[in-house]
Design an enzyme around this catalytic site. Structure first.
Site, short mmCIF file in Angstrom:
data_model
loop_
_atom_site.label_atom_id
_atom_site.label_comp_id
_atom_site.label_asym_id
_atom_site.label_seq_id
_atom_site.Cartn_x
_atom_site.Cartn_y
_atom_site.Cartn_z
N MET A 24 11.55 -4.49 7.24
CA MET A 24 10.63 -3.56 8.07
C MET A 24 9.96 -4.16 9.20
SD MET A 24 8.59 -1.39 5.12
CE MET A 24 9.43 0.08 4.01
N GLY A 25 9.97 -3.37 10.20
CA GLY A 25 9.17 -4.02 11.55
C GLY A 25 9.88 -3.21 12.64
N ARG A 26 9.49 -1.98 13.27
CA ARG A 26 10.07 -1.22 14.38
C ARG A 26 9.65 -1.99 15.64
NH1 ARG A 26 11.17 4.10 15.17
NH2 ARG A 26 10.82 4.26 13.03
N ARG A 86 6.83 -3.59 0.67
CA ARG A 86 5.35 -3.21 0.88
C ARG A 86 4.67 -2.73 -0.32
NH1 ARG A 86 6.63 2.52 4.10
NH2 ARG A 86 6.57 3.93 2.17
N THR A 110 -1.91 -2.33 6.91
CA THR A 110 -0.46 -2.21 7.49
C THR A 110 0.28 -3.13 7.30
OG1 THR A 110 1.04 -1.81 9.32
CG2 THR A 110 -0.83 -2.67 9.92
N VAL A 111 1.28 -3.30 6.68
CA VAL A 111 2.21 -4.38 6.10
C VAL A 111 2.87 -5.03 7.54
CG1 VAL A 111 3.02 -3.83 3.87
CG2 VAL A 111 4.30 -3.05 6.07
N ASP A 112 2.73 -4.17 8.49
CA ASP A 112 3.47 -4.79 9.82
C ASP A 112 2.59 -5.62 10.74
OD1 ASP A 112 5.70 -2.90 9.75
OD2 ASP A 112 4.54 -1.19 10.14
N TYR A 126 11.10 -0.14 0.43
CA TYR A 126 9.62 0.22 -0.17
C TYR A 126 9.38 -1.11 -0.99
CZ TYR A 126 10.10 5.13 0.78
OH TYR A 126 10.43 6.34 1.12
N LEU A 127 10.19 -2.02 -1.79
CA LEU A 127 9.80 -3.22 -2.39
C LEU A 127 9.00 -3.91 -1.75
CD1 LEU A 127 13.26 -3.65 -3.93
CD2 LEU A 127 11.58 -2.07 -5.15
#
Length: 394
Positions: free
Chosen positions: A177-179, A286, A129-131, A283-284
């Site tokens: 990103m990052g919820r 990740r 996961t990138v997160d 998307y870029l």
């Protein structure tokens, strides 16, 4: 003996390095290897691809999910029964699921069902996961490369801003990103290692205070004429509502978010009358394999290989973990954690890794080894060469 591997959830620039690790290690052990096309959704449709004999070396250099991913939870016993019918039909003895929190929940359900049925199916979770929000592991494959992309992008964009602010854009906003966790937005502060990075970072762990934020923007403008801002998509007001809630949920039940960068920029324009520009890497960030971290690629492959070794040793019901031994020199060891301890659990950015608007030295010390090194893909005609399986197209 037969193996089934599948990819799940949001992709990364190194998830295919993990695929290579699993598939190559399994073939070296003399196993017959299948992959599920588009994760558990494809397995349910019996859409499997036999890998033995195929050229998989290029997977190490290819971003996104080469075998297709999915966002699907196992919600019904009917689906679980169907999966076990397929496992039995293909004589699957080892199942490797490569994903994040929700994917580990799927793997846990299959592991517990196998125990209930007294079936010797070995289930191992391969982290991705990138997160960077999986608990019980120091970090996740995918994060280092995404962090490197973000740090580089904000450096370059800030240099652009610095060049033009006198009579043009004064504020640059990058939506990241990052919820729930601010690991990715924190990466925007890594550029200060080389002299330039985000001036302000908005973390989802810090309730958004509009007045305090605008004061900091104004202070940056008065001090040097411009302000570069990184904002996590998941920032919330003090009452818990997302600043950029789009009003509906996805298939996993998550609130859909979007446009927080434009929301923040609008506040700045209306309250401070400053020209702004917004960028959304989306998307870029990740799938930016061209600038992937060598540390990240190597570790992604290693967790895949470790998963196979564990399964062959009779281990099941666990996810592979990365445990940091030292920072200088950087060294890790690989361990395990029970799948149910990871499933649907979020690891937040620690308090000592950030202030209200900046990262700390503790975070930089943590993240620096994860972005080091380069392992470029091969290039042809000026462009990277990526591995594409025609069987994935549906």
């Amino acid at each position: 003996m037969k193996v089934l591997y599948a990819q799940s959830g949001g992709v990364t620039s190194v998830i295919n390095a993990s695929a290579y690790g699993v598939l190559d290690e399994a073939q070296k052990a003399g196993l017959e290897v299948y992959v599920g096309i588009h994760g558990i959704s494809g397995v349910l449709r019996e859409n499997l691809l036999k890998i033995n004999g195929k050229d998989i070396e290029g997977l190490k250099y290819t971003p996104s999910a080469a075998f297709g991913s999915c966002r699907r939870k196992l919600k019904t016993q009917k689906d679980i029964n169907k999966l076990f019918e397929i496992f039995e039909k293909y004589e699957i003895e080892y199942f490797f699921y490569n994903g994040g929190n929700d994917s580990m929940d799927t793997a846990w359900k299959l592991y517990t069902e196998a125990k209930k049925r007294n079936i010797p199916l070995k289930v191992i979770g391969v982290p991705k996961t990138v997160d960077n929000d999986l608990p019980h592991t120091d970090h996740c494959p995918g994060y280092g490369s995404a962090a490197k992309y973000i740090a580089t992008a904000i450096m370059e964009a800030t240099l652009d801003l610095r060049s033009m602010y006198v009579d043009s854009t004064r504020v640059f906003v990058m939506e990241i990103m990052g919820r729930h966790a601010g690991w990715l937005s924190a990466a925007a502060g890594l550029g200060w290692l080389n002299g330039i990075g985000a001036d302000l970072i908005l973390f989802p762990e810090v309730p958004f205070n509009k007045e305090k934020f605008l004061e900091r923007v104004d202070e940056s403008i008065r001090r040097k004429g411009y302000c570069s801002i990184a904002v996590s998509e998941g920032i919330k007001y003090p009452d818990g509502f997302f600043v950029a809630d789009m009003g509906y949920t996805d298939s996993f039940g998550n609130r859909q978010l979007g446009g927080v960068g434009f929301t923040i920029a609008g506040m700045i324009r209306s309250e401070l009358s400053l020209k702004t520009h917004v960028a959304i890497p989306d998307y870029l960030q990740r799938s930016g394999r061209h600038i992937a971290s060598k540390t990240d690629v190597d570790e992604a492959e290693a967790v895949g290989r470790q998963a196979v070794k564990l399964a062959l040793d009779g281990v099941s019901g666990v996810m592979v973990t990365i445990n940091r031994v030292s920072n200088s020199p950087y060294k890790v060891e690989y361990g395990t954690v029970e799948l149910n301890k990871v499933a649907e659990v979020t690891k937040y950015l620690p308090d000592d890794f950030h202030t209200d608007f900046e990262v700390t030295e503790e975070y930089i010390e943590y993240a620096k080894p994860l972005i080091e090194g380069e392992l470029f893909p091969k290039f042809k005609d000026g462009l990277p060469v990526y591995t594409i399986f025609k069987e994935v197209e549906e």
